[in-house]
Write a protein that holds these residues in place. Structure first.
Motif, mmCIF file in Angstrom:
data_model
loop_
_atom_site.group_PDB
_atom_site.id
_atom_site.type_symbol
_atom_site.label_atom_id
_atom_site.label_comp_id
_atom_site.label_asym_id
_atom_site.label_seq_id
_atom_site.Cartn_x
_atom_site.Cartn_y
_atom_site.Cartn_z
ATOM 1 N N MET A 281 63.303 -56.145 -6.226
ATOM 2 C CA MET A 281 62.508 -56.889 -5.276
ATOM 3 C C MET A 281 62.468 -56.139 -3.953
ATOM 4 S SD MET A 281 63.853 -60.787 -6.018
ATOM 5 C CE MET A 281 62.989 -61.385 -4.603
ATOM 6 N N THR A 282 61.379 -56.255 -3.254
ATOM 7 C CA THR A 282 61.184 -55.560 -1.981
ATOM 8 C C THR A 282 61.580 -56.454 -0.813
ATOM 9 O OG1 THR A 282 59.364 -54.310 -2.946
ATOM 10 C CG2 THR A 282 59.497 -54.358 -0.549
ATOM 11 N N PHE A 283 62.287 -55.862 0.144
ATOM 12 C CA PHE A 283 62.765 -56.568 1.335
ATOM 13 C C PHE A 283 62.540 -55.711 2.575
ATOM 14 C CE2 PHE A 283 65.082 -58.362 -2.158
ATOM 15 C CZ PHE A 283 65.278 -59.687 -1.827
ATOM 16 N N ILE A 284 62.666 -56.341 3.735
ATOM 17 C CA ILE A 284 62.662 -55.644 5.022
ATOM 18 C C ILE A 284 64.099 -55.651 5.545
ATOM 19 C CG2 ILE A 284 61.797 -55.608 7.388
ATOM 20 C CD1 ILE A 284 59.609 -55.179 5.351
ATOM 21 N N LEU A 285 64.652 -54.462 5.769
ATOM 22 C CA LEU A 285 66.030 -54.312 6.238
ATOM 23 C C LEU A 285 66.062 -54.031 7.731
ATOM 24 C CD1 LEU A 285 69.152 -53.689 5.537
ATOM 25 C CD2 LEU A 285 68.399 -51.312 5.641
ATOM 26 N N SER A 286 66.923 -54.738 8.425
ATOM 27 C CA SER A 286 67.242 -54.422 9.816
ATOM 28 C C SER A 286 68.743 -54.200 9.900
ATOM 29 C CB SER A 286 66.842 -55.556 10.756
ATOM 30 O OG SER A 286 65.449 -55.618 10.884
ATOM 31 N N SER B 89 66.253 -47.250 -0.296
ATOM 32 C CA SER B 89 65.120 -46.999 0.605
ATOM 33 C C SER B 89 64.565 -45.611 0.294
ATOM 34 C CB SER B 89 65.588 -47.057 2.066
ATOM 35 O OG SER B 89 66.369 -45.911 2.375
ATOM 36 N N ALA B 90 63.600 -45.199 1.071
ATOM 37 C CA ALA B 90 63.050 -43.856 0.905
ATOM 38 C C ALA B 90 64.075 -42.787 1.275
ATOM 39 C CB ALA B 90 61.805 -43.695 1.775
ATOM 40 N N TYR B 91 65.176 -43.185 1.941
ATOM 41 C CA TYR B 91 66.160 -42.232 2.449
ATOM 42 C C TYR B 91 67.407 -42.128 1.591
ATOM 43 C CZ TYR B 91 63.116 -43.240 6.335
ATOM 44 O OH TYR B 91 62.004 -43.442 7.111
ATOM 45 N N GLY B 92 67.707 -43.160 0.808
ATOM 46 C CA GLY B 92 68.920 -43.135 0.002
ATOM 47 C C GLY B 92 69.198 -44.482 -0.628
ATOM 48 N N SER B 93 70.382 -44.590 -1.212
ATOM 49 C CA SER B 93 70.765 -45.792 -1.933
ATOM 50 C C SER B 93 72.251 -46.056 -1.725
ATOM 51 C CB SER B 93 70.455 -45.593 -3.424
ATOM 52 O OG SER B 93 70.806 -46.713 -4.160
ATOM 53 N N GLU C 95 63.447 -65.439 4.594
ATOM 54 C CA GLU C 95 63.400 -64.916 3.238
ATOM 55 C C GLU C 95 62.726 -63.545 3.250
ATOM 56 O OE1 GLU C 95 62.019 -67.722 0.227
ATOM 57 O OE2 GLU C 95 62.646 -69.346 1.553
ATOM 58 N N LYS C 96 63.214 -62.668 2.387
ATOM 59 C CA LYS C 96 62.731 -61.282 2.219
ATOM 60 C C LYS C 96 63.116 -60.374 3.378
ATOM 61 C CE LYS C 96 60.718 -62.173 -1.677
ATOM 62 N NZ LYS C 96 61.706 -62.794 -2.512
ATOM 63 N N CYS C 97 63.982 -60.854 4.285
ATOM 64 C CA CYS C 97 64.530 -60.032 5.369
ATOM 65 C C CYS C 97 66.042 -59.989 5.189
ATOM 66 C CB CYS C 97 64.195 -60.618 6.739
ATOM 67 S SG CYS C 97 62.444 -60.570 7.129
ATOM 68 N N VAL C 98 66.629 -58.801 5.268
ATOM 69 C CA VAL C 98 68.068 -58.630 5.093
ATOM 70 C C VAL C 98 68.633 -57.847 6.271
ATOM 71 C CG1 VAL C 98 68.022 -58.819 2.577
ATOM 72 C CG2 VAL C 98 67.702 -56.581 3.641
ATOM 73 N N PHE C 99 69.944 -57.934 6.444
ATOM 74 C CA PHE C 99 70.608 -57.295 7.591
ATOM 75 C C PHE C 99 71.908 -56.652 7.149
ATOM 76 C CE2 PHE C 99 73.681 -57.255 11.013
ATOM 77 C CZ PHE C 99 72.968 -56.685 12.054
ATOM 78 N N ILE C 100 72.211 -55.488 7.736
ATOM 79 C CA ILE C 100 73.482 -54.801 7.539
ATOM 80 C C ILE C 100 73.965 -54.305 8.905
ATOM 81 C CG2 ILE C 100 72.302 -52.643 6.997
ATOM 82 C CD1 ILE C 100 74.620 -51.846 5.230
ATOM 83 N N ASP D 38 65.322 -45.095 13.495
ATOM 84 C CA ASP D 38 64.801 -46.434 13.207
ATOM 85 C C ASP D 38 65.865 -47.217 12.454
ATOM 86 O OD1 ASP D 38 62.285 -45.979 14.302
ATOM 87 O OD2 ASP D 38 61.514 -45.175 12.421
ATOM 88 N N TYR D 39 66.341 -48.290 13.047
ATOM 89 C CA TYR D 39 67.314 -49.148 12.391
ATOM 90 C C TYR D 39 66.720 -50.512 12.062
ATOM 91 C CZ TYR D 39 71.120 -45.924 13.432
ATOM 92 O OH TYR D 39 71.953 -44.836 13.478
ATOM 93 N N LYS D 40 65.423 -50.659 12.258
ATOM 94 C CA LYS D 40 64.751 -51.932 12.010
ATOM 95 C C LYS D 40 63.550 -51.708 11.101
ATOM 96 C CE LYS D 40 67.174 -53.958 15.370
ATOM 97 N NZ LYS D 40 68.566 -53.709 15.110
ATOM 98 N N ASP D 41 63.180 -52.745 10.385
ATOM 99 C CA ASP D 41 61.965 -52.768 9.569
ATOM 100 C C ASP D 41 61.902 -51.647 8.537
ATOM 101 O OD1 ASP D 41 61.075 -55.057 10.916
ATOM 102 O OD2 ASP D 41 60.158 -53.852 12.491
ATOM 103 N N ILE D 42 63.007 -51.416 7.846
ATOM 104 C CA ILE D 42 63.067 -50.424 6.773
ATOM 105 C C ILE D 42 62.730 -51.135 5.457
ATOM 106 C CG2 ILE D 42 64.536 -48.757 5.562
ATOM 107 C CD1 ILE D 42 64.180 -48.064 8.523
ATOM 108 N N ILE D 43 61.777 -50.606 4.724
ATOM 109 C CA ILE D 43 61.417 -51.169 3.423
ATOM 110 C C ILE D 43 62.487 -50.749 2.410
ATOM 111 C CG2 ILE D 43 59.699 -51.238 1.567
ATOM 112 C CD1 ILE D 43 58.681 -52.409 4.166
#
Length: 116
Positions: free
Chosen positions: A1-6, A54-58, A71-76, A97-102
């Motif tokens: 599932m796709t989420f937006i990470l901040s 993400s496009a940068y790693g896992s 919903e569909k927004c996550v945080f670390i 960029d630490y916000k709005d990462i797909i």
């Protein structure tokens, strides 16, 4: 599932910032905060592990439910796990960029890696 990470600073992460090799720091920076409905849609419970890609790693993280996120927004919290999936492009500001990462999130039984 796709989420937006901040990502950002948290009290827990900040409390251990002087002890980056400690288990407390690892726990604080390897927790993914996620809405309970998203956990339900993923078919998992709070405390289960997920792979965040993400496009940068896992990375593999432990989930913690919160209704403080949409919903569909996550945080670390900022730290080595966030760095592995947020990339390093700074737009000439010196700050990545630490916000709005797909990201894509899927349940996993893989362990959380140690960074030390």
């Amino acid at each position: 599932m796709t989420f937006i990470l901040s990502s950002g600073r948290t009290i827990s992460q900040g409390a251990f910032v002087e002890h980056k090799l400690s288990q407390g720091y690892r726990n604080a920076t390897s927790t993914l905060f996620i809405h309970p409905m998203d956990l339900f849609e993923l078919g998992i419970e709070s405390g289960d592990r997920v792979r965040v890609t993400s496009a940068y790693g896992s990375v593999v993280l432990t989930t913690e439910e919160t209704v403080d996120l949409k919903e569909k927004c996550v945080f670390i919290a900022l730290g080595p796990f966030a760095n592995a999936i947020t990339g390093g492009y700074t737009h000439a500001t010196g700050m990545p960029d630490y916000k709005d990462i797909i990201v894509e999130i899927e349940p996993t039984d893989d362990p959380i890696l140690k960074v030390w």
